[in-house]
Design an enzyme around this catalytic site. Structure first.
Site, PDB file in Angstrom:
ATOM      1  N   GLY A 123      -6.122   5.826   1.666  1.00  0.00           N
ATOM      2  CA  GLY A 123      -5.580   7.287   1.961  1.00  0.00           C
ATOM      3  C   GLY A 123      -4.825   7.774   0.405  1.00  0.00           C
ATOM      4  O   GLY A 123      -3.614   7.409   0.772  1.00  0.00           O
ATOM      5  N   HIS A 124      -5.337   8.080  -0.459  1.00  0.00           N
ATOM      6  CA  HIS A 124      -4.317   8.308  -1.572  1.00  0.00           C
ATOM      7  C   HIS A 124      -4.142  10.098  -1.717  1.00  0.00           C
ATOM      8  O   HIS A 124      -5.034  10.691  -1.737  1.00  0.00           O
ATOM      9  CB  HIS A 124      -5.494   8.049  -3.078  1.00  0.00           C
ATOM     10  CG  HIS A 124      -5.409   5.971  -2.739  1.00  0.00           C
ATOM     11  ND1 HIS A 124      -6.250   5.432  -3.369  1.00  0.00           N
ATOM     12  CD2 HIS A 124      -5.463   5.245  -1.948  1.00  0.00           C
ATOM     13  CE1 HIS A 124      -6.176   4.665  -4.021  1.00  0.00           C
ATOM     14  NE2 HIS A 124      -5.749   4.251  -2.130  1.00  0.00           N
ATOM     15  N   GLY A 182       0.971  -1.132   0.212  1.00  0.00           N
ATOM     16  CA  GLY A 182      -0.011   0.379   0.013  1.00  0.00           C
ATOM     17  C   GLY A 182       1.004   1.145   0.166  1.00  0.00           C
ATOM     18  O   GLY A 182       2.086   1.163   0.148  1.00  0.00           O
ATOM     19  N   ASP A 183      -0.068   2.260   0.051  1.00  0.00           N
ATOM     20  CA  ASP A 183       0.582   3.862  -0.660  1.00  0.00           C
ATOM     21  C   ASP A 183       2.077   3.826  -1.420  1.00  0.00           C
ATOM     22  O   ASP A 183       2.696   4.532  -0.881  1.00  0.00           O
ATOM     23  CB  ASP A 183       1.294   4.153   1.031  1.00  0.00           C
ATOM     24  CG  ASP A 183       0.378   4.152   2.547  1.00  0.00           C
ATOM     25  OD1 ASP A 183      -0.932   4.293   2.000  1.00  0.00           O
ATOM     26  OD2 ASP A 183       0.469   3.309   3.232  1.00  0.00           O
ATOM     27  N   ASN A 194     -10.713   2.703   4.000  1.00  0.00           N
ATOM     28  CA  ASN A 194      -8.978   2.386   4.688  1.00  0.00           C
ATOM     29  C   ASN A 194      -8.265   3.247   4.073  1.00  0.00           C
ATOM     30  O   ASN A 194      -6.980   2.949   4.192  1.00  0.00           O
ATOM     31  CB  ASN A 194      -8.619   1.452   4.847  1.00  0.00           C
ATOM     32  CG  ASN A 194      -9.117   0.210   3.643  1.00  0.00           C
ATOM     33  OD1 ASN A 194      -9.928   0.742   3.044  1.00  0.00           O
ATOM     34  ND2 ASN A 194      -8.817  -1.328   4.271  1.00  0.00           N
ATOM     35  N   GLY A 249       1.599   5.133  -3.715  1.00  0.00           N
ATOM     36  CA  GLY A 249       1.498   6.275  -4.770  1.00  0.00           C
ATOM     37  C   GLY A 249       0.387   6.130  -5.976  1.00  0.00           C
ATOM     38  O   GLY A 249       0.376   6.886  -6.674  1.00  0.00           O
TER      39      GLY A 249
HETATM   40  P1  GDP Z   1      -1.326   5.633  -2.727  1.00  0.00           P
HETATM   41  O1  GDP Z   1      -2.264   4.924  -1.389  1.00  0.00           O
HETATM   42  O2  GDP Z   1      -0.734   4.772  -3.140  1.00  0.00           O
HETATM   43  O3  GDP Z   1      -2.125   6.090  -3.310  1.00  0.00           O
HETATM   44  O4  GDP Z   1       0.254   6.192  -1.794  1.00  0.00           O
HETATM   45  P2  GDP Z   1      -0.076   7.896  -0.417  1.00  0.00           P
HETATM   46  O5  GDP Z   1      -0.225   8.465  -1.213  1.00  0.00           O
HETATM   47  O6  GDP Z   1      -0.503   6.964   0.767  1.00  0.00           O
HETATM   48  O7  GDP Z   1       1.357   7.700  -0.507  1.00  0.00           O
HETATM   49  C1  GDP Z   1       2.322   8.151  -1.682  1.00  0.00           C
HETATM   50  C2  GDP Z   1       2.945   9.739  -0.607  1.00  0.00           C
HETATM   51  O8  GDP Z   1       3.928   9.674  -1.598  1.00  0.00           O
HETATM   52  C3  GDP Z   1       2.582  10.156  -1.001  1.00  0.00           C
HETATM   53  O9  GDP Z   1       2.693  11.679   0.788  1.00  0.00           O
HETATM   54  C4  GDP Z   1       2.784  10.665  -1.842  1.00  0.00           C
HETATM   55  O10 GDP Z   1       1.948  12.666  -2.373  1.00  0.00           O
HETATM   56  C5  GDP Z   1       3.751  11.180  -2.531  1.00  0.00           C
HETATM   57  N1  GDP Z   1       4.394  10.811  -4.045  1.00  0.00           N
HETATM   58  C6  GDP Z   1       4.023   9.954  -4.901  1.00  0.00           C
HETATM   59  N2  GDP Z   1       4.572   9.879  -6.050  1.00  0.00           N
HETATM   60  C7  GDP Z   1       5.923  10.754  -5.651  1.00  0.00           C
HETATM   61  C8  GDP Z   1       6.861  10.354  -6.330  1.00  0.00           C
HETATM   62  O11 GDP Z   1       7.620   9.791  -7.112  1.00  0.00           O
HETATM   63  N3  GDP Z   1       8.658  11.329  -5.181  1.00  0.00           N
HETATM   64  C9  GDP Z   1       7.839  11.908  -4.365  1.00  0.00           C
HETATM   65  N4  GDP Z   1       8.896  12.104  -2.885  1.00  0.00           N
HETATM   66  N5  GDP Z   1       6.816  11.353  -3.203  1.00  0.00           N
HETATM   67  C10 GDP Z   1       5.923  11.041  -4.605  1.00  0.00           C
HETATM   68  P1  IMO Z   2      -4.031   2.931   0.388  1.00  0.00           P
HETATM   69  O1  IMO Z   2      -5.207   2.805  -0.825  1.00  0.00           O
HETATM   70  C1  IMO Z   2      -0.870   0.823   3.404  1.00  0.00           C
HETATM   71  C2  IMO Z   2      -3.196  -1.755   6.544  1.00  0.00           C
HETATM   72  C3  IMO Z   2      -3.766  -1.781   7.929  1.00  0.00           C
HETATM   73  C4  IMO Z   2      -3.428  -2.172   8.318  1.00  0.00           C
HETATM   74  C5  IMO Z   2      -4.361  -3.817   7.558  1.00  0.00           C
HETATM   75  C6  IMO Z   2      -5.427  -3.755   7.760  1.00  0.00           C
HETATM   76  O2  IMO Z   2      -3.796   3.987   1.063  1.00  0.00           O
HETATM   77  O3  IMO Z   2      -2.826   1.791  -0.239  1.00  0.00           O
HETATM   78  P2  IMO Z   2      -7.804  -2.396   7.454  1.00  0.00           P
HETATM   79  O4  IMO Z   2      -8.144  -1.343   8.083  1.00  0.00           O
HETATM   80  O5  IMO Z   2      -7.592  -2.754   5.603  1.00  0.00           O
HETATM   81  O6  IMO Z   2      -8.408  -3.466   8.064  1.00  0.00           O
HETATM   82  O7  IMO Z   2      -5.750  -2.610   8.617  1.00  0.00           O
HETATM   83  O8  IMO Z   2      -4.190  -2.696   6.496  1.00  0.00           O
HETATM   84  N1  IMO Z   2      -3.900  -0.852   5.213  1.00  0.00           N
HETATM   85  C7  IMO Z   2      -2.696   0.082   4.684  1.00  0.00           C
HETATM   86  N2  IMO Z   2      -1.912   0.558   4.442  1.00  0.00           N
HETATM   87  N3  IMO Z   2      -2.078   1.842   2.646  1.00  0.00           N
HETATM   88  C8  IMO Z   2      -3.361   1.519   2.908  1.00  0.00           C
HETATM   89  O9  IMO Z   2      -3.657   1.843   1.756  1.00  0.00           O
HETATM   90  C9  IMO Z   2      -4.338  -0.072   3.189  1.00  0.00           C
HETATM   91  N4  IMO Z   2      -5.067  -0.365   3.763  1.00  0.00           N
HETATM   92  C10 IMO Z   2      -5.435  -1.366   4.689  1.00  0.00           C
HETATM   93  O10 IMO Z   2      -2.359  -0.452   8.051  1.00  0.00           O
HETATM   94  O11 IMO Z   2      -2.409  -2.988   8.603  1.00  0.00           O
HETATM   95 MG    MG Z   3      -2.326   5.397   1.241  1.00  0.00          MG
END
Ligand code: GDP
Ligand code: IMO
Ligand code: MG
Length: 421
Positions: free
Chosen positions: A40-41, A12-13, A38, A15
């Protein structure tokens, strides 16, 4: 027509929000198909900076229609707030966002139970986002869920009364306080009235779109290794996160999915409990500081680790990834040397990710190779050739090891900080 699924290759997370916002330009439909708030994009573009939990991150593309499929679970207050927030930022959502009435609703008892189960598990807790995700999906598959369609008949009141009878017993047994039927009934009727203009069965719309050659961009929530079946069970989330979920969650036959973009962070992060083989545990080290991130949904500090090629390779194989979108390459700038895990060993034998369970994954020895880093700031680079040679080598190493080409490279969080190869 293209149907492109955007799938996170790690925990997850990766980007995905930025990738979807970037790729949405030519999309007719942008859709969420799994998970709930859950997720967060993060999206940073000409409208501002957004942490989006339910509305598809492609909603900023002017010609795109947003869809929230039946595979998504919905916390109504979160969706209402998000729509208001987007409208206030001049992103017109009304008339451009449709929510499947098949989607299940997160009720107050789901959130209470999520917290109580986590407390009861103590040190063995999953580290969930406490948004009620596990309990709402458990209710969905055990025939105890409540859906938006239930508001069109007496079903909502009847189901709520029955569920509260059962759920209050569990809540009280776990040390919580019983919830009031009338309060929830009135609160959720209010939500229904506010969301009614957005509720629409998506079947015909999706079918017509497929037949008339529209472009669909499908946005996964969470990552491949949080998948209930293929992730690090039990440290996973409650919904399927691989591309097959897009089919069930939106009613798109699998053979229509033409492109699968694997969003892959240039290092590794994870939020919550569970194995992370390449974890950097020295929280005082400079690398830990450099990779550090704060979670978009819960504000927790993300755990960090070196790039794990066994994880990325497995994600590509599982999802049938056609192209990789490598993110956060800019974050590695300034490190003289980088560690990269090429594979795992257990008792001196090579093991694949899929050969071990979560317990086994805690025991495996990640085998590292050291690669040369680069000093230059790369955040202004917009072509592959502008990257320092060692950064180029890092990219080609990933595509060779993973078995899929890197088509996009992120060099900053903003939409335009992207290299297209
Ligand atoms: P997601 O859940 O996959 O959408 O990712 P998140 O938004 O939770 O976390 C990704 C983080 O990396 C966020 O703070 C974005 O703004 C940041 N991000 C995404 N792509 C890049 C990149 O290429 N470079 C940098 N420095 N930050 C990035
Ligand atoms: P995005 O879409 C990172 C993780 C939680 C926990 C496990 C179960 O932003 O990438 P839940 O609340 O789903 O029952 O928690 O999954 N988790 C994530 N970790 N990015 C996410 O979403 C997540 N959604 C759930 O931290 O370990
Ligand atoms: Mg996220």
């Amino acid at each position: 027509m293209t149907v492109t699924a955007v799938i996170g290759s790690q925990w997850g997370d990766e980007g995905k929000g930025k990738a979807v916002d970037y790729l949405a330009e030519r999309a007719d439909y942008v859709a969420r198909f799994n998970g709930g708030n859950n997720a967060g994009h993060t999206v940073i573009n000409e409208y501002g900076t957004f942490k989006i939990h339910l509305v598809p991150s492609g909603i900023f593309a002017k010609n795109a229609i947003g869809l929230i499929g039946g595979g998504v679970v919905i916390d109504p207050q979160v969706l209402i707030d998000e729509i208001k927030m987007l409208n206030a930022a001049n992103v017109q959502v009304d008339g451009r966002l449709w929510v499947s009435p098949r989607s299940h609703i997160i009720m107050p008892y789901h959130k209470v139970l999520d917290g109580l189960y986590e407390e009861a598990k103590g040190a063995g807790a999953t580290g969930t986002t406490r948004r009620g995700i596990g309990p709402v999906f458990a209710d969905k598959v055990s025939y105890n869920g409540i859906r938006w369609t239930d508001f069109t008949s007496k079903a909502f009141e009847e189901r709520l009364a029955l569920q509260l009878e059962v759920k209050n017993k569990i809540i009280v047994a776990l040390g919580g306080e019983a919830l009031s039927y009338e309060k929830i009934r009135d609160e959720y009727r209010g939500y229904y009235l506010q969301l009614k203009p957005y509720l629409k069965e998506l079947f015909s719309l999706v079918q017509d779109g497929l037949k008339s050659g529209k472009n669909f961009l499908l946005e996964q929530a969470m990552g491949t290794f949080l998948d209930t079946d293929w992730g690090t069970y039990p440290f996973v989330t409650a919904s399927t996160t691989i591309p097959s979920a897009a089919s069930a969650g939106l009613g798109i036959p699998p053979r229509y999915i033409s492109n699968i973009v694997g969003v892959t962070k240039a290092y590794t992060t994870r939020v919550g409990s569970g194995p992370l083989p390449t974890e950097i545990t020295d929280t005082k080290s400079a690398v830990y500081e450099q990779f550090g991130e704060v979670a978009a949904t819960t504000g927790r500090i993300r755990r960090v680790g070196w790039l794990d090629l066994e994880i990325v390779r497995t994600a590509v194989e599982l999802s049938g990834t056609t192209e990789l979108c490598l993110t956060k390459l800019d974050v590695l700038s300034g490190l003289e040397e980088l560690q990269v895990c090429t594979h795992y060993e257990l008792s001196c034998e090579r093991v694949r990710y899929a050969d071990v369970d979560s317990y086994g994954l805690e025991q495996v020895q990640p085998v590292y190779k050291t690669v040369a880093g680069w000093r230059e700031d790369i955040s202004q680079a917009r072509t592959f050739e502008e990257l320092p040679l060692n950064a180029q080598n890092y990219v080609t190493m990933i595509e060779e090891a993973a078995g899929a080409p890197v088509k996009w490279i992120g060099v900053g969080p903003e939409r335009e900080a992207t290299i297209r190869r």
